[in-house]
Every structure is written in C-alpha cells, then in structure tokens.
Write an enzyme that holds these catalytic residues in place. Sequence first.
Site, PDB file in Angstrom:
ATOM      1  CG  HIS A   1      20.502  32.094  55.725  1.00 50.21           C
ATOM      2  ND1 HIS A   1      21.170  31.572  56.819  1.00 50.21           N
ATOM      3  CD2 HIS A   1      20.238  31.033  54.930  1.00 50.21           C
ATOM      4  CE1 HIS A   1      21.300  30.269  56.692  1.00 50.21           C
ATOM      5  NE2 HIS A   1      20.729  29.906  55.544  1.00 50.21           N
TER       6      HIS A   1
ATOM      7  CG  HIS B   1      23.053  36.290  57.700  1.00 51.53           C
ATOM      8  ND1 HIS B   1      21.724  36.464  58.075  1.00 51.53           N
ATOM      9  CD2 HIS B   1      23.309  34.970  57.837  1.00 51.53           C
ATOM     10  CE1 HIS B   1      21.219  35.319  58.441  1.00 51.53           C
ATOM     11  NE2 HIS B   1      22.160  34.386  58.296  1.00 51.53           N
TER      12      HIS B   1
ATOM     13  CB  THR C   1      21.584  28.114  61.449  1.00 54.18           C
ATOM     14  OG1 THR C   1      22.119  29.389  61.040  1.00 54.18           O
ATOM     15  CG2 THR C   1      20.516  27.647  60.477  1.00 54.18           C
ATOM     16  CB  THR C   2      23.474  31.689  65.102  1.00 56.00           C
ATOM     17  OG1 THR C   2      22.419  32.654  65.012  1.00 56.00           O
ATOM     18  CG2 THR C   2      24.191  31.591  63.778  1.00 56.00           C
TER      19      THR C   2
ATOM     20  CD  GLU D   1      24.202  27.987  58.743  1.00 54.87           C
ATOM     21  OE1 GLU D   1      23.127  28.629  58.758  1.00 54.87           O
ATOM     22  OE2 GLU D   1      24.889  27.790  59.749  1.00 54.87           O
TER      23      GLU D   1
ATOM     24  CG  HIS E   1      25.684  30.838  57.358  1.00 48.29           C
ATOM     25  ND1 HIS E   1      25.833  30.873  58.732  1.00 48.29           N
ATOM     26  CD2 HIS E   1      24.446  31.363  57.104  1.00 48.29           C
ATOM     27  CE1 HIS E   1      24.734  31.372  59.282  1.00 48.29           C
ATOM     28  NE2 HIS E   1      23.875  31.683  58.313  1.00 48.29           N
TER      29      HIS E   1
ATOM     30  CG  HIS F   1      28.583  35.299  65.460  1.00 43.77           C
ATOM     31  ND1 HIS F   1      29.449  34.530  66.210  1.00 43.77           N
ATOM     32  CD2 HIS F   1      27.940  36.099  66.356  1.00 43.77           C
ATOM     33  CE1 HIS F   1      29.306  34.827  67.491  1.00 43.77           C
ATOM     34  NE2 HIS F   1      28.416  35.778  67.610  1.00 43.77           N
TER      35      HIS F   1
END
Length: 264
Positions: free
Chosen positions: A116, A91, A198-199, A103, A93, A63
């Site tokens: 993040h 990590h 958020t996941t 995000e 996005h 992911h």
Amino acid sequence: PVAWGYEGDIGPCNWHKYFPKAGGKRQSPIDIDTSATQYDGSFKPLRIHYDSHMCSSLTNNGHTFCMSVNSDQCNLSGGPLEDKYRLLQFHCHWGSDDTKGSEHTVDGHQYAAELHLVHWNTDKFKSADEAIEKNQGIAVLTAFIKAGKEHRGWNHVLSHFKDIKKVQGTSTVNEDFNPKCLLPENQTDYWTYEGSLTTPPCHESVRFIIFKEVVEVSSEQLAQFRSLCVCSSRKRDTGEDEHLVDNFRPIQPLNGRVVKASFQ
Ligand SMILES: C[C@H](CNC(=O)c1ccc(S(N)(=O)=O)cc1)Cn1ccc2ccccc21
Ligand SMILES: [Zn+2]
C-alpha cells in the site's frame, strides 16, 4: 489509545465496538469479482511522479513496517483521481506463509502479500491528519505480491529490517531509493473503488487503485517480512519472539459498490 490486533478479542470482528466506522457501509478490503467490474473509458493516464532524493524513516508500528516519506516531490494524480495527492508512507500486509497475506482478493484468490502506497489529497486538505478522515482524502496505490523471483528493489527496504525488528524500532533510510520501483511494470491496467482504511479507525476516506499485474518477490524476501516482531520483547511462554504475521483484515461487504476497471 485502544489496543487492536488481528486475532482474539481485539481482532477484526470486534473492531467496531471501539471504532464504530469499522461497521460502516464502504469498508475495505473487498473481493474483486472480475465478472462484475465495470470498464470506465473516461480515466486519464495515472501520473505517478516520485523523486528518489527523499529522506525517509522506517518504523515497526506493531501492525506492519511503515516507510514514512517526507518529500513534497512525490505526487500522484490522473486516473480516477480529481485532485493531486502526495505520498505519505508505504507499508505491506502479509501472512504466516505464502498462501495468504493480501487484504484484497481477486475472484477469491488471496496473494502472499499486498503493498500500500498511501497518498493524501493536497488540493482539498491542509494536512494528512485532516485528509485521513475525510471523503476523497486518501488514495492508496496497491500491488499484489506473490512468491517468485527475487525483487532487487525490495532489498533496499529489507536491508533495514534488522534495525526495526522490535516494535517502535525506527531506522533512517537515506539512500537513493525510489518507491516507484516496487510497482508492477504495467501501470495502465488497474481496478478502483471507494473504501476505507483497512485498520482502525477504518475512516471511509480511501480511494483504492489496485494494479492487475502481480509483483514477484522471493520466498526468502517474504520470510523477511515475517521476521518483524509484534511485541516489544515479551517472550511467549515457550520463550520465542511473537512474530508479526497475518496482518490482513478479512474482506468486507461490497454493499452495492461497483469496482471500476481501467481496461476491458
Ligand atoms: C488513522 C491514522 C493511522 N492510520 C493510517 O494512517 C493508515 C493509513 C493507511 C491504511 S491502509 N492499510 O488502508 O492503507 C491504514 C491506516 C492515525 N490518525 C492520524 C490522524 C487521525 C485522526 C483521527 C484518528 C486517527 C488519526
Ligand atoms: Zn495497508
């Protein structure tokens, strides 16, 4: 475990079917409407103390890439936080091009990527696995990323990407790297609000601290984020790898939450 992703039947619109918290009232990410934020003068200075002698491992979890940190010397406190939090992992996005990828959005503007830095509350909980699902369990330092000049600090992470191109690839990072170098210079101006992972499973356990200053990386460095593969080696019918892109969740309803600002 239930498979989830960012498109098709397993995409964000269906997460709530298997992960009920994804349909909760304090979900993330959100749009930050800067005209509706409330200045909070009571915040103490943020205290971000990271050491750089920490052995970390970099993984492609299918992911995103995840740099796991196992140093008890990387701590966060102050600002809106009542407790002390320890860095667990960081990590990002990103999108399929420089026009999307973050995000959170600011007045509807989406950035090319979002960093993040995930911390867990060591005052209130005994383990990260416990804190991840509890209110006030997690604090995420967040920085927006846009295409611009090259960021030399990011090269310490990106230089390991060739080892994690495939899913479940892991590489040990043992160099003198301090993730604080990935944050913007201005660490006094930020927005903060209470949200969720958020996941999936989207636990409503997160306080987000989002810096106003945007970090620049080069377009080539952004392209390296996109070089990661989402599948093992399953080739698409056209024969090329399926790349890990657009791993950002759409913005969620604010449901009356107020975003606080550390600055006027
Ligand atoms: C959630 C956990 C895996 N997810 C995360 O750690 C995580 C961290 C940060 C974000 S973000 N993008 O908001 O910064 C998203 C996900 C697995 N896990 C560990 C314990 C545990 C207990 C129940 C269910 C799942 C559990
Ligand atoms: Zn994240």
